[in-house]
Design a protein around this motif. Structure first.
Motif, short mmCIF file in Angstrom:
data_model
loop_
_atom_site.label_atom_id
_atom_site.label_comp_id
_atom_site.label_asym_id
_atom_site.label_seq_id
_atom_site.Cartn_x
_atom_site.Cartn_y
_atom_site.Cartn_z
N TYR A 104 -63.34 -95.42 46.79
CA TYR A 104 -63.60 -95.06 48.19
C TYR A 104 -65.09 -95.17 48.51
O TYR A 104 -65.93 -94.64 47.81
CB TYR A 104 -63.12 -93.63 48.49
CG TYR A 104 -63.41 -93.24 49.91
CD1 TYR A 104 -62.54 -93.63 50.94
CD2 TYR A 104 -64.56 -92.53 50.25
CE1 TYR A 104 -62.81 -93.30 52.26
CE2 TYR A 104 -64.84 -92.20 51.57
CZ TYR A 104 -63.96 -92.59 52.56
OH TYR A 104 -64.25 -92.28 53.87
N TRP A 106 -66.18 -96.20 52.37
CA TRP A 106 -66.39 -95.88 53.79
C TRP A 106 -65.04 -95.64 54.44
O TRP A 106 -64.01 -96.07 53.92
CB TRP A 106 -67.22 -96.96 54.49
CG TRP A 106 -66.60 -98.32 54.67
CD1 TRP A 106 -65.81 -98.73 55.71
CD2 TRP A 106 -66.72 -99.46 53.80
NE1 TRP A 106 -65.44 -100.06 55.54
CE2 TRP A 106 -65.99 -100.52 54.37
CE3 TRP A 106 -67.40 -99.68 52.58
CZ2 TRP A 106 -65.90 -101.78 53.78
CZ3 TRP A 106 -67.30 -100.93 51.99
CH2 TRP A 106 -66.57 -101.97 52.58
N PRO A 107 -65.02 -94.94 55.58
CA PRO A 107 -63.74 -94.54 56.19
C PRO A 107 -62.95 -95.72 56.74
O PRO A 107 -63.50 -96.79 56.99
CB PRO A 107 -64.15 -93.57 57.30
CG PRO A 107 -65.58 -93.87 57.59
CD PRO A 107 -66.18 -94.39 56.31
N GLY A 108 -61.67 -95.48 56.91
CA GLY A 108 -60.81 -96.52 57.47
C GLY A 108 -60.12 -97.31 56.38
O GLY A 108 -60.35 -97.12 55.19
N PRO A 109 -59.28 -98.27 56.77
CA PRO A 109 -58.44 -98.98 55.79
C PRO A 109 -59.17 -100.01 54.95
O PRO A 109 -58.58 -100.55 54.01
CB PRO A 109 -57.37 -99.66 56.66
CG PRO A 109 -57.93 -99.72 58.04
CD PRO A 109 -58.89 -98.57 58.18
N TYR A 110 -60.44 -100.31 55.23
CA TYR A 110 -61.13 -101.38 54.48
C TYR A 110 -62.22 -100.85 53.55
O TYR A 110 -62.97 -101.63 52.98
CB TYR A 110 -61.75 -102.40 55.45
CG TYR A 110 -60.85 -102.66 56.63
CD1 TYR A 110 -59.56 -103.15 56.44
CD2 TYR A 110 -61.27 -102.35 57.92
CE1 TYR A 110 -58.70 -103.32 57.52
CE2 TYR A 110 -60.44 -102.54 59.00
CZ TYR A 110 -59.14 -103.02 58.80
OH TYR A 110 -58.30 -103.17 59.87
N GLY A 111 -62.30 -99.51 53.43
CA GLY A 111 -63.41 -98.92 52.68
C GLY A 111 -63.14 -98.70 51.21
O GLY A 111 -63.98 -98.13 50.50
N THR A 118 -62.37 -105.90 52.00
CA THR A 118 -63.11 -104.83 51.33
C THR A 118 -64.14 -105.39 50.36
O THR A 118 -65.32 -104.99 50.38
CB THR A 118 -62.12 -103.92 50.57
OG1 THR A 118 -61.26 -103.29 51.51
CG2 THR A 118 -62.86 -102.86 49.76
#
Length: 338
Positions: A104, A106-111, A118
């Protein structure tokens, strides 16, 4: 605090043991410096700078980072970049700098995880934080159960083809997924350089299939936590000191310091003392025994600690009898990932 301009030690290549990474052309130092724990935002700038200078002076040419190293996440790369530009930039072509993405960040689905989005976004962020044009090795930090390995490997291949990385690596993959990653990257024309995994006298699961797979495929190996999060040092020989890492670590729990483990650690310490070395030095030599592992990744909270660890390479190789004597005490424990 002001510093004199840094000039690297002239004898920096005279004593380090450099080992070829699998069947590649790249050689890595027997001990590499990991910036996982001691290069975050709260760490002392002068200590970090002295540690990095000392590493390079000792022939430790390889510096291992990841996007999320800190804390806070990203700060290890930022701090490394600052010191690199102050001291080490003239020596860039003598250095192997690696980073990773997958945990993990950064926030959101690509972090996090392993999509092309990603991996390539994270690499750009890492290069910006460090102020570099490229890294030498770019790793997928952990397998993604929901993304095809093909997609993650195509992203590593693209990172190399774009010139933003020179080599591709993976970390924390099991033997089966490793074989698949090797196959895909070979077809793409960017062979897998290296695999990074946890391995120590107390973490022996890689011996079951992974290390043999890497040898069969001609892939290098670099191991993290060779000192088992400090268990394989003299720190815990008499139990748990107040305020030590174990009392506030998410990776090392007090139950791992059971009487059984303390007894094993003391027995290993006795073997180390018979060799005239520290337990940590023995633990480094053990993972590097018989040249099965390319490099041992160590952290260092000070230049002195790093010097002591690297000095492990100055001792005679372990004999078959010593390896046999270690065996009853080098018993697999529980797995931790970086």
């Amino acid at each position: 605090m002001t510093h004199d301009p840094y000039l690297a030690a002239e004898d920096r290549y005279e004593t380090m043991d450099y080992r070829r990474s699998g069947r590649s052309g790249l050689r890595l130092p027997g001990v590499s410096l990991g910036l996982w724990h001691n290069f975050g935002g709260a760490n002392d700038a002068d200590t970090m700078r002295e540690t990095l200078r000392t590493a390079f002076d000792l022939g430790v040419t390889h510096y291992d980072l990841a996007n999320n190293y800190g804390p806070p996440a990203g700060s290890a790369e930022t701090n490394f970049g600052t010191i690199f530009h102050q001291d080490l930039k003239p020596y860039r072509d003598e250095m192997i700098i690696s980073t990773k993405a997958g945990y993990y960040m950064w926030p959101g689905p690509y972090g996090e995880w392993g999509s092309r989005k990603t991996l390539l976004s994270s690499l750009d962020q890492s290069l910006t934080r460090m102020g570099l044009d490229y890294v030498d090795i770019y790793y997928h930090h952990r397998p993604d159960p929901d993304t095809p390995i093909e997609e993650s490997m195509m992203a590593l291949d693209q990172a190399v083809r774009s010139g933003k990385a020179l080599y591709a690596g993976i970390s924390n993959y099991n033997a089966e997924d490793t074989r698949e990653a090797v196959r895909i990257l070979r077809e793409l024309g960017t062979p897998l350089l290296i695999h990074q995994f946890s391995y120590s006298m107390y973490e022996r699961s890689p011996e079951e299939a992974l290390i043999g797979t890497l040898e069969d495929e001609g892939v290098g190996s670099i191991v993290f936590s060779p000192l088992a999060q400090g268990l394989l040092t003299d720190r815990y020989l008499n139990g748990v000191p107040e305020g030590s890492r174990v009392t506030h670590s998410q990776f090392l729990q007090e139950n791992q310091l059971s009487e059984t483990y303390l007894e094993r650690t003391r027995a290993l310490n006795d073997i180390a003392q018979q060799r005239g070395q520290s337990l940590a030095q023995l633990a480094i030599q053990w993972v590097l025994r018989k040249d099965r592992i390319t490099s041992a990744l160590v952290g260092a909270s000070s230049a002195a600690q790093l010097r002591n660890t690297v000095a492990a390479l100055d001792f005679p190789a372990l004999t078959d009898d010593e390896i046999a004597a270690i065996e009853p005490h080098a018993v697999h424990h529980t797995h931790h990932s970086s």
